[in-house]
Scaffold this motif. Sequence first.
Motif, mmCIF file in Angstrom:
data_model
loop_
_atom_site.group_PDB
_atom_site.id
_atom_site.type_symbol
_atom_site.label_atom_id
_atom_site.label_comp_id
_atom_site.label_asym_id
_atom_site.label_seq_id
_atom_site.Cartn_x
_atom_site.Cartn_y
_atom_site.Cartn_z
ATOM 1 N N GLU A 156 39.802 41.452 38.802
ATOM 2 C CA GLU A 156 40.683 41.788 37.694
ATOM 3 C C GLU A 156 42.025 41.128 37.929
ATOM 4 O OE1 GLU A 156 41.780 45.891 37.293
ATOM 5 O OE2 GLU A 156 41.316 46.331 39.385
ATOM 6 N N ASN A 157 42.638 40.707 36.851
ATOM 7 C CA ASN A 157 43.914 40.003 36.938
ATOM 8 C C ASN A 157 45.035 41.003 36.666
ATOM 9 O OD1 ASN A 157 45.855 37.967 37.031
ATOM 10 N ND2 ASN A 157 44.473 36.503 36.029
ATOM 11 N N ARG A 158 45.665 41.480 37.729
ATOM 12 C CA ARG A 158 46.723 42.476 37.605
ATOM 13 C C ARG A 158 48.066 41.786 37.402
ATOM 14 N NH1 ARG A 158 45.315 46.724 42.511
ATOM 15 N NH2 ARG A 158 43.133 47.142 41.921
ATOM 16 N N LYS A 159 48.779 42.233 36.405
ATOM 17 C CA LYS A 159 50.065 41.626 36.070
ATOM 18 C C LYS A 159 51.032 41.720 37.248
ATOM 19 C CE LYS A 159 53.525 41.517 32.396
ATOM 20 N NZ LYS A 159 53.987 42.127 31.117
ATOM 21 N N LYS B 104 42.504 40.613 41.947
ATOM 22 C CA LYS B 104 42.096 41.620 42.920
ATOM 23 C C LYS B 104 40.644 41.985 42.676
ATOM 24 C CE LYS B 104 45.987 42.044 45.071
ATOM 25 N NZ LYS B 104 46.113 41.656 46.491
ATOM 26 N N PHE C 132 37.360 43.838 41.880
ATOM 27 C CA PHE C 132 37.034 44.979 41.021
ATOM 28 C C PHE C 132 35.648 45.462 41.406
ATOM 29 C CE2 PHE C 132 35.148 46.796 37.149
ATOM 30 C CZ PHE C 132 36.122 47.717 36.800
#
Length: 386
Positions: A229-232, A237, A239
């Motif tokens: 997942e692309n965390r702002k 990271k 998932f």
Amino acid sequence: MDKKERIDRCLKQAVENGEIAGCCVLLIENGLEFCYAKAGWAAIESRTPIRRDTIFRLYSMTKPITAAAVMILMEEGLLDLYEPVANYIRTFERQKVIVGNTLAAAERTMTIRDLLSMTSGLVYPGKLNCAEKETAHVFEELTKRMYSSAPMDTIEFAEKIGNCPLAFHPGESWQYGVSADILGAVVESVSRMRFGDFLWKKIFKPLGMQDTGFYLQEDKKERLADVYENRKGIGLKLFSQDHLGIRIDAKPNAFESGGGGLFSTVDDYARFAQMLLNGGESGDVRIMQPETIRYLTGCGLDGKRQDKFSNWFGLDGHSYGNLMRVLYDRKLAGVLGSEGEYGWDGWLGTYFVNDPVRKITFLFMTQIKDFGTTNLTRKIKNIIFS
């Protein structure tokens, strides 16, 4: 710079910019491989690169295969698309529909065709109304029981969904929802086989799709791409959560989701896509007749149903039928393509399109949470169709 070089550049930039961990592209023209490209990692932590045989979670790119299974039963005279769903899932007999602030009896029974076109009134889990909330409760129970000694199977899931309110009367509007999961249960009921067994017998085995199924054998799991997942502000990271009743660990699951449960490789899915483009056959193997394929890949919506579908961002100029998008007006579309092309995508970024005019199959595979069809996918498609 030729198309292959442009695609390579586009993929590498996406990896370097942290949009995705890794991906691959396969382009087939007139039955011959024109381009295969890959970039990045199947697993960042172990520095495992994307390979030709990397296995991906298809999620909603499962849906066209489910629609094909229904077509096979229709072609064999075992299923009529105007039959009530209640003929196979008893809880669909007396459904309730949200009307204002209350529930009313459905004006007509839901049909198999309603499921194929997503005009059933069934929804995905959410918090907007009681249809979404009660559907969410079914998924919560499904998830809780998934690792127990009494897991919920495909038929029981459909029976529980049949007790949930509908967002609208069957046929009245359009909404993306669990229709394909109910079709999986219908296939089980008609064929008297587990959904996965039916797909293996009628589609996967004849086409040589050895790496496609609802779970993976232990010796194949090392080829399964990780999900990110692309965390702002943080970046990519790992998932590792189950989603919509589908196990992240790829182990056997009593619930075989016709809406999103399959695992596959780019080459396996290409075999399925090419079978569709070839009018139902692959080499000396015939899965369906050409007229059945024309129906499967050529349906759409009209009136209020098309108006509702047209709200889907990025699908201007498209309609929807048999669990796939269909391009009907190039002038309205925001991406290059041919009228009559069809396909679908998946939650984690898998995407396919067949173009019967140019005889092109295009597949894109990646594994990023909530990715769907993004500007990266459209950039690659525009390179190919330019």
